[in-house]
Design a protein around this motif. Structure first.
Motif, PDB file in Angstrom:
ATOM      1  N   ARG A   9     111.320  66.572 167.982  1.00  0.00           N
ATOM      2  CA  ARG A   9     111.208  65.062 168.377  1.00  0.00           C
ATOM      3  C   ARG A   9     109.773  64.024 167.983  1.00  0.00           C
ATOM      4  N   ARG A  10     108.371  65.201 168.860  1.00  0.00           N
ATOM      5  CA  ARG A  10     107.667  65.026 168.873  1.00  0.00           C
ATOM      6  C   ARG A  10     107.279  64.976 167.997  1.00  0.00           C
ATOM      7  N   GLN A  11     107.267  65.955 166.618  1.00  0.00           N
ATOM      8  CA  GLN A  11     106.680  65.900 165.109  1.00  0.00           C
ATOM      9  C   GLN A  11     107.455  64.413 164.614  1.00  0.00           C
ATOM     10  N   ALA A  12     108.391  64.653 164.821  1.00  0.00           N
ATOM     11  CA  ALA A  12     108.839  62.960 164.448  1.00  0.00           C
ATOM     12  C   ALA A  12     108.291  61.819 165.171  1.00  0.00           C
ATOM     13  N   ASP A  13     108.030  61.898 166.483  1.00  0.00           N
ATOM     14  CA  ASP A  13     107.149  61.072 167.037  1.00  0.00           C
ATOM     15  C   ASP A  13     105.593  60.837 166.476  1.00  0.00           C
ATOM     16  N   SER A  14     105.643  61.372 165.239  1.00  0.00           N
ATOM     17  CA  SER A  14     103.908  61.832 164.881  1.00  0.00           C
ATOM     18  C   SER A  14     104.028  61.113 163.789  1.00  0.00           C
ATOM     19  N   TRP A  15     105.139  61.472 163.079  1.00  0.00           N
ATOM     20  CA  TRP A  15     105.043  61.360 161.848  1.00  0.00           C
ATOM     21  C   TRP A  15     105.722  59.280 161.186  1.00  0.00           C
ATOM     22  N   LEU A  16     106.774  59.465 162.821  1.00  0.00           N
ATOM     23  CA  LEU A  16     107.298  57.783 162.742  1.00  0.00           C
ATOM     24  C   LEU A  16     106.727  56.463 163.954  1.00  0.00           C
ATOM     25  N   PRO A  17     105.542  55.988 163.774  1.00  0.00           N
ATOM     26  CA  PRO A  17     105.110  55.996 164.972  1.00  0.00           C
ATOM     27  C   PRO A  17     105.730  54.302 166.138  1.00  0.00           C
ATOM     28  N   TYR A  18     106.593  53.747 164.975  1.00  0.00           N
ATOM     29  CA  TYR A  18     106.658  52.302 165.556  1.00  0.00           C
ATOM     30  C   TYR A  18     108.239  52.507 165.987  1.00  0.00           C
ATOM     31  N   PRO A  19     107.965  52.114 167.013  1.00  0.00           N
ATOM     32  CA  PRO A  19     109.558  51.954 167.790  1.00  0.00           C
ATOM     33  C   PRO A  19     110.735  51.653 166.693  1.00  0.00           C
ATOM     34  N   ASP A  20     111.728  52.452 167.355  1.00  0.00           N
ATOM     35  CA  ASP A  20     112.873  52.343 166.418  1.00  0.00           C
ATOM     36  C   ASP A  20     113.622  51.061 166.878  1.00  0.00           C
ATOM     37  N   THR A  21     114.029  50.441 165.996  1.00  0.00           N
ATOM     38  CA  THR A  21     114.670  49.197 165.635  1.00  0.00           C
ATOM     39  C   THR A  21     115.813  49.603 165.816  1.00  0.00           C
ATOM     40  N   ASP A  22     116.902  50.721 165.599  1.00  0.00           N
ATOM     41  CA  ASP A  22     118.129  51.830 164.761  1.00  0.00           C
ATOM     42  C   ASP A  22     118.852  49.968 164.679  1.00  0.00           C
ATOM     43  N   ALA A  23     118.436  49.358 163.534  1.00  0.00           N
ATOM     44  CA  ALA A  23     119.621  48.873 162.687  1.00  0.00           C
ATOM     45  C   ALA A  23     119.856  48.805 161.435  1.00  0.00           C
ATOM     46  N   GLY A  24     120.940  49.218 161.366  1.00  0.00           N
ATOM     47  CA  GLY A  24     121.956  49.794 159.965  1.00  0.00           C
ATOM     48  C   GLY A  24     121.217  51.324 159.531  1.00  0.00           C
ATOM     49  N   VAL A  25     121.107  50.920 157.655  1.00  0.00           N
ATOM     50  CA  VAL A  25     120.177  51.604 156.818  1.00  0.00           C
ATOM     51  C   VAL A  25     118.654  52.049 157.354  1.00  0.00           C
ATOM     52  N   ARG A  26     118.441  52.865 157.567  1.00  0.00           N
ATOM     53  CA  ARG A  26     116.749  53.680 158.017  1.00  0.00           C
ATOM     54  C   ARG A  26     115.792  53.413 156.646  1.00  0.00           C
ATOM     55  N   LEU A  27     114.679  52.402 156.686  1.00  0.00           N
ATOM     56  CA  LEU A  27     113.750  52.786 155.301  1.00  0.00           C
ATOM     57  C   LEU A  27     112.960  53.770 155.503  1.00  0.00           C
ATOM     58  N   TYR A  28     112.747  54.387 155.233  1.00  0.00           N
ATOM     59  CA  TYR A  28     110.863  54.989 155.595  1.00  0.00           C
ATOM     60  C   TYR A  28     110.638  54.879 154.350  1.00  0.00           C
ATOM     61  N   CYS A  29     109.242  54.368 154.217  1.00  0.00           N
ATOM     62  CA  CYS A  29     108.408  53.993 153.766  1.00  0.00           C
ATOM     63  C   CYS A  29     106.869  54.815 153.769  1.00  0.00           C
ATOM     64  N   LEU A  30     106.470  55.096 152.423  1.00  0.00           N
ATOM     65  CA  LEU A  30     105.532  56.580 152.789  1.00  0.00           C
ATOM     66  C   LEU A  30     104.467  55.497 152.283  1.00  0.00           C
ATOM     67  N   PRO A  31     102.975  55.433 152.168  1.00  0.00           N
ATOM     68  CA  PRO A  31     101.853  54.694 152.292  1.00  0.00           C
ATOM     69  C   PRO A  31     101.344  55.152 149.939  1.00  0.00           C
ATOM     70  N   HIS A  32     100.244  54.943 149.779  1.00  0.00           N
ATOM     71  CA  HIS A  32      99.694  55.003 148.675  1.00  0.00           C
ATOM     72  C   HIS A  32      98.635  55.553 149.483  1.00  0.00           C
ATOM     73  N   ALA A  33      97.517  56.537 148.334  1.00  0.00           N
ATOM     74  CA  ALA A  33      96.627  57.277 148.750  1.00  0.00           C
ATOM     75  C   ALA A  33      95.843  56.703 149.613  1.00  0.00           C
ATOM     76  N   GLY A  34      95.742  57.183 150.864  1.00  0.00           N
ATOM     77  CA  GLY A  34      94.761  56.551 151.547  1.00  0.00           C
ATOM     78  C   GLY A  34      94.939  56.033 152.890  1.00  0.00           C
ATOM     79  N   GLY A  35      96.767  55.549 152.375  1.00  0.00           N
ATOM     80  CA  GLY A  35      96.947  54.410 152.765  1.00  0.00           C
ATOM     81  C   GLY A  35      97.219  54.842 154.171  1.00  0.00           C
ATOM     82  N   SER A  36      98.069  53.984 155.196  1.00  0.00           N
ATOM     83  CA  SER A  36      99.021  54.101 156.594  1.00  0.00           C
ATOM     84  C   SER A  36     100.827  53.669 156.709  1.00  0.00           C
TER      85      SER A  36
END
Length: 256
Positions: A9-36
């Motif tokens: 859970r702590r590992q996931a929290d570091s990768w996913l820093p924003y609160p979970d809206t828990d709405a329907g489909v989850r969309l994991y968004c991966l940034p560009h080089a150097g991006g966040s």
């Protein structure tokens, strides 16, 4: 909660820093080089029925103290575990921009290899299909390139505020993850394998020096599912500069 579960859970929290809206489909968004993860923060709450989950790679923003990955296999193995743990039994999709698209693709192949539940959709933007031969156009950046040349490259791509590029302290914070991401990108080699069984939506832009519309459209060859290609006017970061149009495309792709 067990120690193992708490650690995940702590590992996931570091990768996913924003609160979970828990709405329907989850969309994991991966940034560009150097991006966040902050690149995708404005999308949160603007996709009905979709929980936008911006991914925070190590070495930037909320994870400045963590060493950035320099190996695609290690990066995708860890991220696959994070996504599966966070999604649990809920439907999910993965979006990647530029280098994030390559990472997203390899995360899905990792999930398939380990027998995890696959996503409902893969969405990519600003990225040539990985099976294509190297392009003779564009700039190949190396890890040991000078700061001035990296800054010139960033200016050419657009998307990075000039005030940021002109601030030595701000610039220092992004150079390390950019250099690490360049190692990931330049050491990546596409490994031929059966195509994905996942629908793909690929977004190109008219003036992207990194990926023209034809090379983005070639993602259709990497799935046995349907593949929709869209082209926005603009450069490499058109998907963010024209967020409303991008979100409409994503909404149509993910709606039941």
């Amino acid at each position: 909660m067990s120690t193992t579960t708490l650690g995940r859970r702590r590992q996931a929290d570091s990768w996913l820093p924003y609160p979970d809206t828990d709405a329907g489909v989850r969309l994991y968004c991966l940034p560009h080089a150097g991006g966040s993860a902050s690149a995708f923060r404005p999308w949160i709450g603007h996709l009905p029925g979709v929980a936008v989950r911006p991914v925070q790679p190590p070495g930037r923003d909320t994870r400045l103290g963590d060493a950035p990955h320099t190996d695609m296999a290690a990066l995708t193995a860890e991220l696959a575990e994070v996504i599966l743990a966070d999604a649990e039994d809920r439907p999910y999709a993965v979006y990647g921009h530029s280098l994030g698209a390559l990472v997203a693709f390899e995360v899905l192949r990792t999930i398939d290899r380990i027998g995890g539940p696959g996503p409902a959709h893969l969405l990519i933007s600003g990225c040539r299909a990985p099976h294509l031969p190297a392009s003779g156009t564009g700039v190949r950046l190396e890890r040991d390139m000078s700061q001035d040349r990296i800054v010139a490259w960033l200016r050419g791509l657009g998307g990075t505020p000039e005030a940021f590029l002109s601030d030595p302290r701000a610039l220092a914070m992004i150079l390390a993850p950019i250099r690490a991401d360049l190692v990931v990108k330049n050491s990546y080699r596409y490994d031929p394998a059966p195509p994905l069984e996942v629908p793909i939506t690929a977004l190109a832009s008219t003036d992207d020096p990194q990926a023209d519309a034809a090379s983005v459209g070639a993602w259709r060859e990497l799935t046995v599912g349907r593949c929709a290609t869209h082209t926005l006017p603009g450069g490499h970061f058109a998907v963010f500069e024209q967020a409303e149009a991008t979100l409409q495309i994503i909404h149509r792709a993910l709606r039941p």
